[in-house]
Design an enzyme around this catalytic site. Structure first.
Site, PDB file in Angstrom:
ATOM      1  N   GLY A  87       0.809  -1.227   0.000  1.00  0.00           N
ATOM      2  CA  GLY A  87       0.000   0.000   0.000  1.00  0.00           C
ATOM      3  C   GLY A  87       0.828   1.256   0.000  1.00  0.00           C
ATOM      4  O   GLY A  87       0.586   2.188   0.771  1.00  0.00           O
ATOM      5  N   GLY A 125      -0.153   5.253   0.379  1.00  0.00           N
ATOM      6  CA  GLY A 125      -0.872   5.790   1.534  1.00  0.00           C
ATOM      7  C   GLY A 125      -0.095   6.882   2.275  1.00  0.00           C
ATOM      8  O   GLY A 125       1.116   7.034   2.106  1.00  0.00           O
ATOM      9  N   LYS A 148       3.434   8.600  -8.895  1.00  0.00           N
ATOM     10  CA  LYS A 148       3.393   9.595  -7.807  1.00  0.00           C
ATOM     11  C   LYS A 148       4.498   9.327  -6.782  1.00  0.00           C
ATOM     12  O   LYS A 148       5.138  10.249  -6.282  1.00  0.00           O
ATOM     13  CB  LYS A 148       2.027   9.545  -7.113  1.00  0.00           C
ATOM     14  CG  LYS A 148       0.939  10.270  -7.886  1.00  0.00           C
ATOM     15  CD  LYS A 148      -0.351  10.304  -7.081  1.00  0.00           C
ATOM     16  CE  LYS A 148      -1.479  10.890  -7.916  1.00  0.00           C
ATOM     17  NZ  LYS A 148      -2.795  10.508  -7.411  1.00  0.00           N
ATOM     18  N   LYS A 175     -10.159  -3.540  12.588  1.00  0.00           N
ATOM     19  CA  LYS A 175      -8.733  -3.436  12.897  1.00  0.00           C
ATOM     20  C   LYS A 175      -8.350  -4.454  13.974  1.00  0.00           C
ATOM     21  O   LYS A 175      -7.282  -5.065  13.913  1.00  0.00           O
ATOM     22  CB  LYS A 175      -8.380  -2.021  13.371  1.00  0.00           C
ATOM     23  CG  LYS A 175      -8.680  -0.922  12.376  1.00  0.00           C
ATOM     24  CD  LYS A 175      -8.018  -1.116  11.028  1.00  0.00           C
ATOM     25  CE  LYS A 175      -6.538  -0.856  11.036  1.00  0.00           C
ATOM     26  NZ  LYS A 175      -5.937  -0.876   9.679  1.00  0.00           N
TER      27      LYS A 175
END
Length: 350
Positions: A18, A21, A50, A179
């Site tokens: 990821g 992020g 990016k 989570k």
């Protein structure tokens, strides 16, 4: 932060899941600045481009793997090959969903266990996997502000699975529970499958500080940045109610991931990574003091109001075992707002 550039990682490759992020940007910086090669998973080439821009000075240490869906069995098989460690930051952060189980619980749980399965099967050199969990997996939401209570690593969000999966449960309740279930699933995986690696889990509360990604627009900010930007752009007229009384600077959190990976002490450990408590009133006070040109846009509330009688978060374990020194709220918010003002100038919004 790890800008002192030790060379502890030279010759080793870390996988960061990821990579586009907010937190992952600083995790990348922490490892790259220590000399590691970093492979990071992204959903598409645009995200990779990016990251190449934001981390251009480390371009020779960076590589990418496309993973479109983190919960597919075997989805990380290729990405983990040849790596020496894994930092798993990828997880859905959504509060408005149609189906709590399908959109929140299963992606969080499977996204974690499938990465561990891929590592066990395809990455024999990996001895440590660091997982970004959340203070959401620690806090007992129905108990509210719990005057006098001190949260630490022994606490777990007690929300039952049936409640979290119920379609009538609020998205925030299910997100927090997701989570906890994902983090528990990771420890259960290690207990059951006895892989060649040990895990470390990190439980940050609200994450603030300047973005380590290239931000070209203030219209689509990540959740944490948007939370503060609304206080300086005139859209927020009142000081917001504080919901979680804990925060950490994103740069500290990136550095803690690297420390947790490198420290023998961190094997099998869980760390609550909170700098301190905070309120939105304190944040508004800091912005109004440091940026007088923005004062007229920042909610005034009750300046210097006493800190409320709410739970505290014990961060002594991460400070002692990993040698962490946390940035202050003043530093974090100042640097964050200064970056917003720069972006406003660059995009003609100032």
């Amino acid at each position: 932060m790890a800008s002192n550039s030790t060379t502890s990682g030279v010759g080793k490759t870390i996988l960061v899941t990821g990579g586009s992020g907010f937190v992952a940007a600083e995790v990348l910086t922490a490892f790259l600045s220590r000399g590691y090669n970093v492979r990071t998973t992204v959903r598409n080439d645009a995200s990779a481009d990016k990251i190449k821009k934001s981390h251009s000075k480390y371009i020779n240490q960076l590589s990418f793997a496309i993973v479109k869906d983190i919960q597919i069995p075997g989805g990380h098989d290729e990405a983990v090959k040849g790596v020496d460690g894994v930092i798993h930051t990828a997880s859905p952060f959504l509060l408005q969903v149609e189906d709590n189980e399908r959109d929140l619980l299963l992606p969080a749980i499977k996204g974690t266990t499938e990465v561990l399965a891929s590592v066990q099967k395809n990455a024999p050199n990996v001895k440590r996997v660091v997982i970004t969990s959340s203070f959401a997996s620690v806090v007992d939401i129905p108990k509210g502000t719990r005057s006098g209570y001190v949260y630490n690593e022994k606490d777990w969000n007690p929300c039952p699975y049936e409640v979290a999966a119920n379609k009538d449960s609020p998205g925030a309740v299910s997100y927090c529970a997701s989570k906890a279930f994902a983090e528990k699933a990771a420890y259960d995986y290690v207990k059951e499958h006895k892989p060649q690696f040990e895990i470390t889990t990190l439980c940050p509360p609200m994450v603030y500080g300047p973005s380590g990604s290239v931000v070209t627009s203030l219209d689509n900010l990540n959740t944490s940045a948007a939370d503060i930007y609304r206080l300086i752009n005139g859209s927020c007229k009142e000081v917001p109610e504080t919901s979680f009384y804990g925060w950490v600077d994103v740069r500290d959190l990136g550095d803690i991931h690297a420390r947790a990976f490198e420290s023998p002490k961190a094997a099998g450990q869980r760390y609550v990574t909170a700098s301190s408590g905070y309120t939105y009133q304190q944040i508004c006070d800091i912005i109004r003091k440091d940026f007088p040109e923005k004062r007229h846009l920042v909610p005034e509330g009750t300046p210097n109001a006493p800190y409320p009688d709410v739970y505290k978060i014990d961060n002594s374990k991460v400070k002692k075992e990993l040698g962490v020194e946390f940035k202050t709220l003043e530093t974090s918010i100042h640097d964050m707002v200064a970056q917003f003002i720069e972006i406003e100038k660059a995009t003609g919004k100032a």
